[in-house]
Design an enzyme around this catalytic site. Structure first.
Site, PDB file in Angstrom:
ATOM      1  CG  ASP A   1       2.048  -2.917   1.707  1.00  0.00           C
ATOM      2  OD1 ASP A   1       1.598  -1.943   1.078  1.00  0.00           O
ATOM      3  OD2 ASP A   1       2.589  -2.825   2.823  1.00  0.00           O
TER       4      ASP A   1
HETATM    5  O1  MRU Z   1      -0.566   0.812   6.135  1.00  0.00           O
HETATM    6  P1  MRU Z   1       0.807   1.262   5.737  1.00  0.00           P
HETATM    7  O2  MRU Z   1       1.058   2.705   6.003  1.00  0.00           O
HETATM    8  O3  MRU Z   1       1.872   0.365   6.300  1.00  0.00           O
HETATM    9  O4  MRU Z   1       0.829   1.080   4.157  1.00  0.00           O
HETATM   10  C1  MRU Z   1       2.015   1.406   3.474  1.00  0.00           C
HETATM   11  C2  MRU Z   1       1.918   1.211   1.995  1.00  0.00           C
HETATM   12  O5  MRU Z   1       0.933   0.784   1.462  1.00  0.00           O
HETATM   13  C3  MRU Z   1       3.168   1.497   1.211  1.00  0.00           C
HETATM   14  O6  MRU Z   1       2.845   1.953  -0.070  1.00  0.00           O
HETATM   15  C4  MRU Z   1       3.994   0.205   1.083  1.00  0.00           C
HETATM   16  O7  MRU Z   1       4.154  -0.403   2.319  1.00  0.00           O
HETATM   17  C5  MRU Z   1       5.324   0.469   0.497  1.00  0.00           C
HETATM   18  S1  MRU Z   1       6.377   1.407   1.590  1.00  0.00           S
HETATM   19  C6  MRU Z   1       7.871   1.565   0.822  1.00  0.00           C
END
Ligand code: MRU
Length: 373
Positions: free
Chosen positions: A252
């Site tokens: 993220d």
């Molecule tokens: O809470 P989320 O589902 O948005 O978290 C998503 C993640 O942690 C993913 O691993 C990250 O955003 C990468 S998506 C290509």
């Protein structure tokens, strides 16, 4: 709008119209929600209709594109249009704090509209420039994910020792549903499978929202990739039994030193992988790198509602925890760079080059301007 379950698209966009697949309902129901404006986009992101760092950024940008495409009247100058779009972008960025892709997209879009306003007096031209730039982001994301997949699979294959195939463990959902298509860490897994070197993908449940069991498992089954679902708590045993050759996760936000924020539980996997001498890779586009933060300590970690733990299905089902218990529910954690063996991007793999640290800034400078393979 319902669509056939053979297409895994998190978003369906045509100029003036955006539909987001409601990921809260997967894998049981396949329902698209109509997103008419930035307010709809903000709620869809906050409420997890759409999630995953790249998908959030694109959904936000396109929700505002739909809003301005359908504006009947706008009384103001091109400067007023810049201010209108700027405020809406700031509002969209406030939906979720940890993933940097959304604020990166907002910054780039603001630059585009400022440039447009400098040469045009009509607000329409500013809106037009905005819409075109948002649409380019949608197209670029898929190309960038395919490049991540290709670089990652090649890199990992070169490191295969005696075995011809390997099994990979992944966490959360980083596939088509988390991006505009193909995926990042799941893109690497897809590429390994296509090249015939993937023995099996293991995916964690990813409690409490179950992105792994609901979404990644859905994508793996959909693509007929040999795959096994494990409880989050089974990962260390899986590694101890020598059943995985690499761990690949998404990101993220990656700080300048390589510390990486990703779905809660990623850090556990990195610690376990190091203990068992298993390489741990992060796959992410360059838009997930935040050079303004020296280390992961500066990354804001989103804390989500207690409901996600108190009730099944990430807060949407029946109560499963004892009433009255207090809850801590961070959505992400930070994996320190020293536990990461490589960062797979659309321009190549960032490694430590024989040192103990990543030089991410140097890598980004070297690849700046290079087109995606
Ligand atoms: O809470 P989320 O589902 O948005 O978290 C998503 C993640 O942690 C993913 O691993 C990250 O955003 C990468 S998506 C290509």
């Amino acid at each position: 709008m319902a669509e056939a379950a053979n297409s895994l698209q998190s978003l369906c966009y045509n100029r003036g119209s955006l539909h987001l697949l409601d990921q809260r309902k997967l894998p049981l129901e396949y329902v698209y929600l109509d997103i008419r404006d930035a307010a709809d986009g903000w709620s869809a992101i906050r409420d997890m209709v759409v999630r995953g760092a790249p998908a959030i950024a694109i959904a936000a940008a396109l929700s505002l594109a739909v809003e301005v495409t359908n504006l009947d009247v706008f009384s103001g100058t091109s400067e007023d249009a810049v201010s209108y779009l700027g405020k809406k972008l700031d509002y969209l960025v406030s939906s979720r704090p940890t993933a940097v892709n959304l604020s990166d997209a907002a910054t780039k879009l603001k630059e585009v509209i400022k440039k447009a306003a400098a040469t045009a007096s009509e607000p329409r031209s500013v809106f037009q420039a905005y819409v075109e730039a948002a649409e380019i982001m949608l197209m670029d994301d898929v190309a960038s994910n395919r490049a991540i997949g290709s670089y990652g699979a090649t890199f990992i294959q070169h490191r295969l020792k005696n075995s011809k195939k390997l099994s990979v463990l992944t966490h959360c959902n980083t596939g088509s549903l988390a991006t505009a298509g193909y995926g990042t860490a799941l893109g690497v897994i897809r590429a390994l499978h296509t090249q015939g070197v993937l023995e099996r993908a293991f995916c964690t449940e990813t409690r409490p929202f179950n992105q792994g069991s609901r979404l990644t498992a859905f994508e793996l089954v959909h693509d007929s990739i040999p795959a096994t679902l494990i409880a989050d708590s089974a990962a260390a045993s899986l590694m101890k039994e020598n059943r995985v050759g690499a761990v690949i996760v998404g990101a993220d936000r990656v700080a300048a030193n390589g510390d990486t924020a990703n779905k809660i539980g990623t850090y556990n996997l990195a610690v376990c992988a190091r203990y068992h001498n298993i390489p741990f890779y992060v796959a992410a586009p360059l838009t997930s790198i935040d050079l303004s933060l020296a280390s992961g300590q500066e990354i804001i970690i989103e804390e989500r509602s207690a409901k996600e733990l108190m009730y099944s299905r990430g807060g949407l089902g029946e109560q499963i925890a004892a009433s009255g218990i207090s809850v801590w529910n961070p959505a992400f954690d930070v994996t320190p760079a020293n536990l990461i063996n490589g960062i797979i991007t659309e321009k190549g793999v960032i490694t430590k080059m024989g040192t103990d640290a990543f030089d991410i800034k140097d890598f980004t400078l070297k690849v700046a301007g290079q087109s995606v393979v």
